[in-house]
Structures are given as C-alpha cells and as structure tokens.
Design an enzyme around this catalytic site. Structure first.
Site, PDB file in Angstrom:
ATOM      1  N   GLU A 112      43.531  29.935  40.762  1.00 16.31           N
ATOM      2  CA  GLU A 112      42.998  30.116  39.615  1.00 16.31           C
ATOM      3  C   GLU A 112      42.591  29.891  38.567  1.00 16.31           C
ATOM      4  O   GLU A 112      43.500  29.512  38.477  1.00 16.31           O
ATOM      5  CB  GLU A 112      44.066  31.590  39.358  1.00 16.31           C
ATOM      6  CG  GLU A 112      44.356  32.472  40.987  1.00 16.31           C
ATOM      7  CD  GLU A 112      45.495  33.610  40.992  1.00 16.31           C
ATOM      8  OE1 GLU A 112      45.632  33.877  39.297  1.00 16.31           O
ATOM      9  OE2 GLU A 112      45.774  34.055  41.316  1.00 16.31           O
ATOM     10  N   SER A 115      50.150  36.219  47.694  1.00 22.09           N
ATOM     11  CA  SER A 115      49.928  37.771  47.798  1.00 22.09           C
ATOM     12  C   SER A 115      51.159  38.840  48.862  1.00 22.09           C
ATOM     13  O   SER A 115      51.413  39.767  49.221  1.00 22.09           O
ATOM     14  CB  SER A 115      48.404  38.949  48.367  1.00 22.09           C
ATOM     15  OG  SER A 115      48.494  37.891  49.281  1.00 22.09           O
ATOM     16  N   GLU A 160      36.720  37.775  42.305  1.00 25.83           N
ATOM     17  CA  GLU A 160      37.264  38.891  43.087  1.00 25.83           C
ATOM     18  C   GLU A 160      37.614  39.608  41.016  1.00 25.83           C
ATOM     19  O   GLU A 160      37.467  39.454  40.156  1.00 25.83           O
ATOM     20  CB  GLU A 160      39.172  38.765  43.144  1.00 25.83           C
ATOM     21  CG  GLU A 160      40.220  40.459  42.842  1.00 25.83           C
ATOM     22  CD  GLU A 160      41.254  39.862  43.925  1.00 25.83           C
ATOM     23  OE1 GLU A 160      41.921  38.248  43.549  1.00 25.83           O
ATOM     24  OE2 GLU A 160      42.355  40.127  43.455  1.00 25.83           O
TER      25      GLU A 160
HETATM   26  O1  KIV Z   1      46.717  35.920  47.260  1.00 24.77           O
HETATM   27  C1  KIV Z   1      45.903  35.787  47.663  1.00 24.77           C
HETATM   28  O2  KIV Z   1      46.055  36.888  48.507  1.00 24.77           O
HETATM   29  C2  KIV Z   1      44.528  35.678  47.181  1.00 24.77           C
HETATM   30  C3  KIV Z   1      43.239  37.053  47.115  1.00 24.77           C
HETATM   31  C4  KIV Z   1      42.050  36.238  46.646  1.00 24.77           C
HETATM   32  C5  KIV Z   1      43.173  37.959  49.017  1.00 24.77           C
HETATM   33  O3  KIV Z   1      44.338  35.615  46.040  1.00 24.77           O
END
Ligand code: KIV
Length: 266
Positions: free
Chosen positions: A117, A47, A184
């Site tokens: 992920e 992120s 998520e």
């Molecule tokens: O990149 C990220 O911030 C995340 C979240 C789970 C907060 O993958």
C-alpha cells in the site's frame, strides 16, 4: 513450473483486452473453489485481520500470521497468480526489512508476488524489492493501513490536491516497475483517468467501472461478514443466513436425539 499457471506478464497482457478478475482468499478450501472457476489473481489480503480474525482493522496482523494464511491458500491453487499482502509495518520500517518480508512470502508460502500500500513514499522500497526479483502489485487510494492518518475510511481523491497526488502516485508506481495497481475507494472518473494514463493494468475496489479489473473481499460478496458493508459491495449470497440455518438444525437435532441416526453409527 506448472504450464497452466498464470504469470505476471499474462496479467499485464490483459490490459485493454479482457477484464482481470481478482479476489481474496485466506484458506485452501475457498482458494481452491476460486481457482477452479478461473480467477486470474488470488490475494491473501491483510483483510484477513478484520474479516476472518474479527479485529476492527487491518493493523493487527503481522508477517508470521500472514505466512500461515498464505501457505494454506497456496495449497488450494494451481493456476491463479498468488499475491501476498505485505501487512502493517512489514515494509514501512526499512527497505531491507521490506525485502526480507517479501522474500518470506515467496520462499515460505509459494506466493508469486507481493502487494504494497502507498505511492511515492515507498518508491525506493518497491524498486528495491522488484530489482531483487519479486514482482510488486501497487495499491493507492483508500489504503486501509493508513486510515489513522486519513482520519477514517474516507473516499480519496475527491479534493483536487488528493486527486493530483493519486495521479502522480500511479505514474511513479508505474515507473518503479509495479506490474499492476489496485485503486481503492476513489471517484470513478479519477480511476478512469489513472487507467487511461498508465500502461499497466489497474484493478479497482470501490473505484467504479472503468478499471482494467476488479478485486473484492470474498467474505463480503458471500455475505459472511456482518453489515454494514461499503457501498461498492454486492452480496451474491447470504452465507451467514444459510450457515445459521444449518447450524440451528444440527443443534436442534442433537437436543431432540434425532442425530446421529442409525446410518451414522459404527
Ligand atoms: O486486504 C485486502 O483484502 C485488500 C483489498 C485490495 C481487497 O487489500
């Protein structure tokens, strides 16, 4: 190893006992504050791409950049478990490349684990990394690296087929050996069902109240990222407004010749 440092078994032991607190960081200053107040997990999230770096999504950042942010975060942290977020295409191409990149997070930037992920599709890759001695945090639900295939940032698991897949994915990840799973963007009752059906902790973000812990993007709750935010974000301070006010004051004082004053000169 520093004796106060949290380990993967420490995090696992918290399930059913106390809530796990997790948060993102991208630099040593914020990470140092988070560590001082005792967060259990600090994630160097991809992120960073759509927060600090200003891109639209998380698909624009690669391993070399992630290593720089992870190195900075590690400088500020003594206690929290540090997790490096495997960026887009750092683990999807082959399990060998995935292991190589996961190892970079450990050896070059002092992370304690990596996050990946995806569910069943990455079972072999996750097992390969774990067998090599690198702990993995799973991440299912609204996984932002897959938003192009999902057709946007839509809550996952509302439809029965998706719900079943997410329940299966959580089980598969547990069998693969991940030490915890980020849930998520999913309905609260699904996150609750997953949490009750796996022996490892779940860490929610937009997944309701019943996960074993919560994680959030730090700049969202500090009010630094611009609106709009997803529904689950609570703003604890409006840093954007405070910074704007301070910078405007500095600019005005420079223009009016009020700064620097006598006490600021040599
Ligand atoms: O990149 C990220 O911030 C995340 C979240 C789970 C907060 O993958």
């Amino acid at each position: 190893m520093n004796k106060n440092k949290l380990t993967v078994p420490d995090i696992i032991k918290k399930k059913g006992r106390e809530k796990i607190t997790a948060i993102t960081a991208y630099d040593s200053l914020i990470a140092g504050i988070e560590d001082k107040i005792g967060f259990d997990i600090i994630l160097v999230g991809d992120s960073v791409s759509n927060t600090l770096l200003g891109y639209e999504d998380t698909l624009r950042i690669g391993m070399d950049e992630m290593i720089i942010f992870a190195k900075a975060v590690s400088k500020g942290v003594k206690r929290a478990l540090l997790i490096g977020d495997m960026p887009f295409m750092s683990y999807q191409i082959s399990k060998e490349l995935a292991l190589k990149n996961a190892a970079r997070f450990i050896s070059e930037s002092y992370m304690d684990a990596v996050k990946i992920e995806g569910g069943q599709e990455f079972k072999d890759t996750i097992e390969f990394i774990i067998k090599s001695g690198i702990p993995v945090l799973g991440h299912i639900g609204l996984t932002p690296q897959f938003y192009l295939s999902f057709g946007g940032y839509r809550v996952r698991g509302k439809k029965e087929k998706e719900r079943k897949k997410l329940l299966e994915d959580a089980k598969i990840l547990e069998e693969s050996g991940v030490f915890a799973i980020v849930l998520e963007g999913m309905p609260e009752d699904l996150a609750k069902e997953i949490t009750e059906n796996v022996s490892i902790p779940t860490i929610g973000i937009g997944a309701g109240r019943f996960c074993d812990g919560q994680i959030i993007v730090v700049y969202d709750i500090l009010g630094l990222t611009p609106e709009p935010h997803p529904k689950f974000v609570k703003k604890y301070i409006n840093l954007r407004e405070l910074i704007e006010k301070a910078l405007l004051e500095y600019k005005t004082e420079v223009m009016e010749g009020k700064y620097p004053e006598e006490k600021h000169i040599y």
